[in-house]
Design an enzyme around this catalytic site. Structure first.
Site: not given
Lengths: 249, 227, 637
Positions: C45, C266, C284, C330, C401, C425
């Site tokens: 946006g 995640h 991370s 993952r 996530h 997204e």
């Protein structure tokens, strides 16, 4: 853990505010301060009392939404911490905790702990950008940036715009906020060309919006959750001086 | 004018005038040290700077000094009012982390210094306060010079005068403790590494200056300097 | 309904360029007569608002936060991919395209992904011109690092704050346009509804979050950039305000919801401390390079980790996946952690955490090396958890996530409602069934800076500017409907709080529609969701009033939409009887636990159409064709 809270409550910008006392119990040390307030709010709602209104969004210390004065310090007594990052294990069991909104004339209280911070946006609008249009630009590697300069710019660019510097400043000055932007952009070759005008217009906007002037108290540095240093203010002062001399010439 | 309407511009002028005033104090202190050389030294110094040879530059310096003082006071008051307006309250309960007593009381210590300055001038320059122990109340010294030494010694032998002086020096110390470094910071001098060094240096300088001034009444009271 | 993706044909390398060359244009003088609404001020946006305003459109940007600088894009840590080949390791647009299609498990549109890869380089140039301080080498050139799912080093980054720096770039560009008068930002205004006039999106209804007033804004086109829906799981890495409200309202006005079942979990997040926790913080993934994941072998073993002998530890990833061990992908490591905790062997006060242990790595490499590699992450962990990860293992747990699904859009990023554009997204377009690390930032900025500003003109050129005014009957009707809905929420006066329901829904989805889904769990969830919704609408307790700053009311509104959304998510997950990417159906797995895709039957985009309250939505299929990349089995052997 249990705590005695003194929380500032104020219904609206014009309404008078005062502290309310709350006792909270069953707090686990891993909880954040805001989660403790969430828990208290749940209890208040169940009792039919309006919950304490406060702002937060990312809850990981990067969005800059949350901001309260906790035990007399903006973002609490811990260094380099945002309000949402405060964990309850940093307090003594049974301790009294005072929570109030950021205070500054430019940050009027909207409700309870929420303040209006549009003044900071206005300061950025006055020149806190590079005038690069969206479009085709030179390859990102075409202009080399010395690593030290990039690191310095990044240190300053870490500002999250939370306004804690303003809240902590005895003058409610936004100098650290302005200085961080000037240092970020002015250190990079892409932002350098506009540095002089940026320094003049942003500081003027700061005054117009009603922020105070800098008296070098350095309270801002003490509360900045991102560790931005007052040395950037000296840098801003230099940029301002240079710009003023240039304007004179 | 744009410079002066800018918050940094105002602060820079505050800093510059502050530095001039501080340099004056340093010069004043150097002059004062002649008192330790005894009656001959200080009376010679006093006569020397009042001699006709130095009159025009001295008057020029006085005008500059007075202008700086006026600007410093006017801008200081303006900034104080603006800052108070920007920060009407900082909450009911504030803990300071870096701001010390010195930085937070600049306006008030400034006012106190102004008040003392007026008294000081009335005493030693215009001889209208404590006239009985002012220079004009005494006969010239052996060389025919106004006997400033006698005036100083007799004045500071009075505990009230010495005490007021010492208190005033404490206030000067408090004011310059923040003021010296703050001026340098406002003028943009410090870099990343030099900032803490300059801050410490400013504080040391301020303390030394005030201590230097305070030495005279202390010396009189302890009898190191006497008639 | 036939879904026309308007995907250009011909050689994939030149599709975007040719398509762009044939888009309709509006003359510079006429652009200011067109008003465009942009909802959301994140990377999508923000970049779109700034660029559209710069082009000369009259842009109105809305966000629920108090400033356009706070959207949750700001929390992205790792980096942004760009096919620049700065690493000199053979990267190319094709390779980024290929890895993204493969990473998405062959459930994305080839043409969209190629365009994304193609634009990735421009994004970096653009950001550098804005003053984004990307990490540099001593030569002054840009640094890159490698990231999950990629064989080359193509990720650019600003320490651990890449999202923040990119977002500030957008924000600053926006503030410039504000000062020039072509952009107006409306913070603290939440979009309640889309206003569709004669079948075209012509405005929105917002609620001012400070005063509670309803305000109508008319425009010639509406751009939705409100992010994803990972927050329906209650505990997620999203911001506490992130919500599915805006895209759900568009869906209810006729926009199709595509692939809602694709949600990414995640694996390495800081575990939750209790049900009062509002969100989970990501650590991370790189930590798994040196950390060993384990849980106690015995159920309910409450001994501190250093007292548990080697023989009582279950290094389950190493045991189950000997070849990949702790570096298992993952989805696999996330599922394995959940299984261990469901089995009662989880650690920490909640029992929903596993150990990530650096003891052996510290012994092997020395503390200094580990400090150099992960120092800042260890600090972050210690800051939050109050435990020293050098001395005792970290506790981690997977968290919801990112949302790959979203509103359906064509190649021009326009939904099936003309004039309604969806970017970032919030749309479904580029990541297929699974998103690779460092690609979300890339997509948001590609859409906002370089795609939408061209394609929106193609639509606007067909419309009469300013045709619809806020006094149009449709605005009045939408306002009445939404006001009634808000008042309905306030008039329930039940006994349970919004958070209570949010947690109940989140738990249900997490346990049944989370990392491992089956016909049984999905059916159960589909039975439970209406029950929760009914309880919500009959037993909700709110305080305060409508015309006020009322955060409970805001949250209740958002949750009411999440409750409706949860049903489509679950339905989509049940209907997709295959495993692909992040969507794992336990019935469809290889003997060693890998996702088993079914290309013959499920190589399509599932786009759901709203059929009214209480009605089952209708599914429309957009078939996926692969002309350049041939779908293969994703293998981690």
């Amino acid at each position: 853990m249990r705590f005695h809270l003194k929380v500032w409550r104020q219904e609206g910008p014009e309404a008078p505010g005062r502290f309310f006392d709350y006792d909270v119990d069953d707090i686990i040390p891993e909880m954040s301060l805001l989660e403790m307030l969430d828990k208290l709010n749940e209890e208040l709602i169940k009792k039919g009392t309006p919950p304490i209104t406060f702002e937060s969004d990312c809850r990981e210390g990067i969005c800059g939404t949350c901001g309260m004065v906790v035990n007399g310090s903006a973002h609490g007594p811990q260094p380099k911490t945002t309000t949402c990052e405060i964990r309850m294990r940093h307090f003594q069991d049974g301790e009294a905790i005072t929570i109030e909104p950021f205070r500054a004339a430019v940050f009027p209280v909207q409700k309870d702990l929420i303040v209006e911070r549009a003044g900071l946006d206005k300061v950025i609008q006055a020149g806190g950008y590079t005038s690069a249009y969206t479009g085709t630009h030179a390859d990102a590697n075409a202009i080399l940036v010395p690593k030290d300069d990039q690191e310095y710019a990044m240190d300053a660019a870490a500002c999250i715009g939370c306004g804690a510097c303003v809240a902590a400043c005895p003058n409610s000055s936004a100098m650290l906020f302005v200085a961080a932007k000037i240092a970020h952009l002015g250190t990079l070759p892409q932002g350098k060309p506009e540095e002089a005008s940026r320094a003049l217009s942003m500081t003027e906007a700061m005054q117009e919006e009603g922020f105070g002037a800098c008296s070098n108290h350095f309270e801002c540095q003490a509360v900045c959750p991102k560790g931005i240093r007052v040395e950037t203010i000296a840098r801003l002062n230099r940029a301002f001086l240079k710009a003023s001399l240039k304007r004179l010439a | 004018m744009a410079f002066l309407s800018n918050p940094i511009g105002k602060k820079m002028l505050m800093a510059l005038t502050g530095i001039v005033l501080f340099l004056f104090l340093v010069a004043h202190l150097l002059g004062n040290t002649t008192v330790f050389g005894g009656q001959g030294w200080i009376n010679a110094y006093a006569e020397h700077i009042h001699s006709a040879m130095f009159a025009p530059p001295l008057w020029a310096a006085r005008v500059v000094l007075l202008a700086c003082l006026g600007l410093h006071i006017a801008l200081g008051t303006l900034l104080f009012l603006e800052n108070t307006k920007a920060a009407p309250t900082k909450g009911t309960f504030v803990t300071y982390k870096e701001a010390g007593l010195s930085s937070r009381t600049m306006f008030y210590t400034g006012l106190l210094i102004l008040a003392y300055l007026i008294y000081h001038l009335l005493h030693f320059t215009f001889h209208s306060v404590h006239a009985s122990i002012s220079v004009s109340a005494f006969p010239p010294d052996a060389q025919g010079r106004p006997d400033l030494f006698r005036s100083i010694a007799l004045s500071f032998q009075r505990p009230v005068i010495a005490g007021t002086y010492l208190l005033a020096m404490a206030v000067v110390c408090l004011h310059t403790f923040h003021g010296v470094f703050s001026s340098l910071q406002t003028l943009g001098l410090p870099g990343k590494a030099s900032l803490p060094v300059l801050k410490r240096a400013g504080q040391v300088l301020a303390t030394l200056l005030a201590a230097g001034f305070a030495l005279v009444p202390v010396a009189v009271l302890t009898g190191w300097i006497n008639l | 309904m036939t879904l026309d993706g308007k995907v250009p044909s011909g050689p994939i390398e030149t599709r975007w360029a040719r398509h762009r060359d044939h888009l309709r244009l509006i003359s510079p003088a006429n652009k200011r007569r067109y008003t465009v609404i942009v909802v959301g001020t994140g990377l999508g946006g923000g970049s779109a608002s700034a660029t559209l305003a710069q082009l000369g459109y009259n842009v109105l940007a809305f966000c629920y936060q108090d400033s356009a600088r706070r959207a949750h894009s700001i929390a992205a840590q790792g980096g942004i991919n760009a096919a620049k080949n700065y690493g000199g390791d053979g990267d190319s647009v094709y390779r980024l395209f290929y890895e993204t299609v493969k990473g998405g498990d062959f459930r994305s549109r080839e043409s969209n992904v190629y365009r994304l890869a193609e634009l990735s380089g421009n994004i970096i140039d653009q950001c550098v011109a804005q003053g984004v301080p990307f990490q540099r080498e001593y030569s002054g050139e840009l640094s890159t690092r490698s990231f999950g799912g990629a064989l080359v080093s193509r990720t650019l980054f600003c320490r651990g704050q890449t999202g923040q720096q990119l977002l500030l770039g957008c924000y600053q560009a926006m503030m410039r346009q504000v000062s020039e008068g072509s952009l107006k930002v409306f913070p603290k205004k939440e979009m309640l509804d889309l206003v569709v006039v004669d079948g075209e999106a012509k405005g929105i209804l917002v609620r001012d979050l400070t005063t509670g007033e309803y305000e109508a804004y008319a425009a010639d086109a509406v751009v939705i950039a409100t992010g994803g829906y990972a927050s329906v799981f209650n505990l997620s890495t999203n911001a506490v305000g992130s919500n599915v409200g805006a895209i759900m309202r568009c869906y209810k006005k006729g926009a199709l919801m595509a692939n809602p079942c694709y949600t990414q979990i995640h694996p390495t997040c800081i575990p939750f401390a209790g049900w009062f926790q509002s969100k989970l913080i990501l650590m991370s993934e790189s930590l798994r390079n040196d950390g060993r994941v384990w849980v106690p072998k015995k159920k309910g073993d409450k001994r501190p980790p250093h007292e548990i002998p080697e023989s009582d530890r279950d290094y389950y990833l190493e045991r189950k996946y000997p070849s990949y061990g702790n570096l298992a992908p993952r989805d696999i490591s996330s599922r394995a952690a959940k299984e261990a905790c469901d089995d009662g062997r989880g650690v920490g006060p909640s029992g929903y955490a596993v150990y990530l242990d650096f003891r052996d790595a510290i012994q092997r490499h020395g503390r200094k090396v580990i400090e150099e590699r992960y120092g800042n992450l260890f600090e972050l962990y210690e800051h939050i958890m109050g435990e020293d990860p050098y001395a005792q293992p970290m506790k981690i747990y997977p968290a919801s996530h990112y949302a790959m699904g979203g509103l359906w859009v064509d190649y021009n990023l326009m939904s099936n409602i003309p004039g309604l554009f969806v970017i970032g997204e919030a749309n479904f377009s580029d990541h297929g069934a699974n998103r690779l690390g460092a690609s979300a930032l890339m997509q948001g900025l590609a859409d906002g800076y370089f795609v939408l500003p061209y394609t929106i003109g193609d639509y606007l050129a067909t419309t009469q500017p300013g045709k619809v005014k806020p006094d149009n009957q449709e605005f009045k009707k939408v306002k009445e409907d939404d006001e009634a809905r808000v008042n309905r929420l306030l008039s329930i006066k039940g006994s349970r709080t919004v958070l209570d329901f949010r947690i109940e829904l989140g738990r249900l989805l997490w346990e049944n529609v989370g990392m491992a889904r089956s016909e049984e769990t999905l059916t159960k969830a589909l039975e439970e969701i209406p029950r929760i919704r009914e309880a919500f609408w009959s037993d909700l307790k709110l305080t305060g009033s409508e015309k006020d700053l009322n955060q409970q009311l805001e949250r209740a509104w958002r949750l009411s939409e999440a409750l409706d959304f949860a049903e489509i998510l679950t339905l989509d997950a049940r209907e997709r009887r295959e495993s692909c990417g992040a969507h794992f159906r336990v019935e469809h797995q290889t003997p060693d636990g890998e996702a088993l895709r079914n290309d013959a039957e499920y190589s399509y985009v599932a786009a759901w159409e709203y059929k009214g309250e209480g009605e089952k939505p209708a599914m429309h299929k957009e078939p996926l064709t692969f002309e350049v990349v041939q779908p293969t089995v994703r293998s981690y052997k």
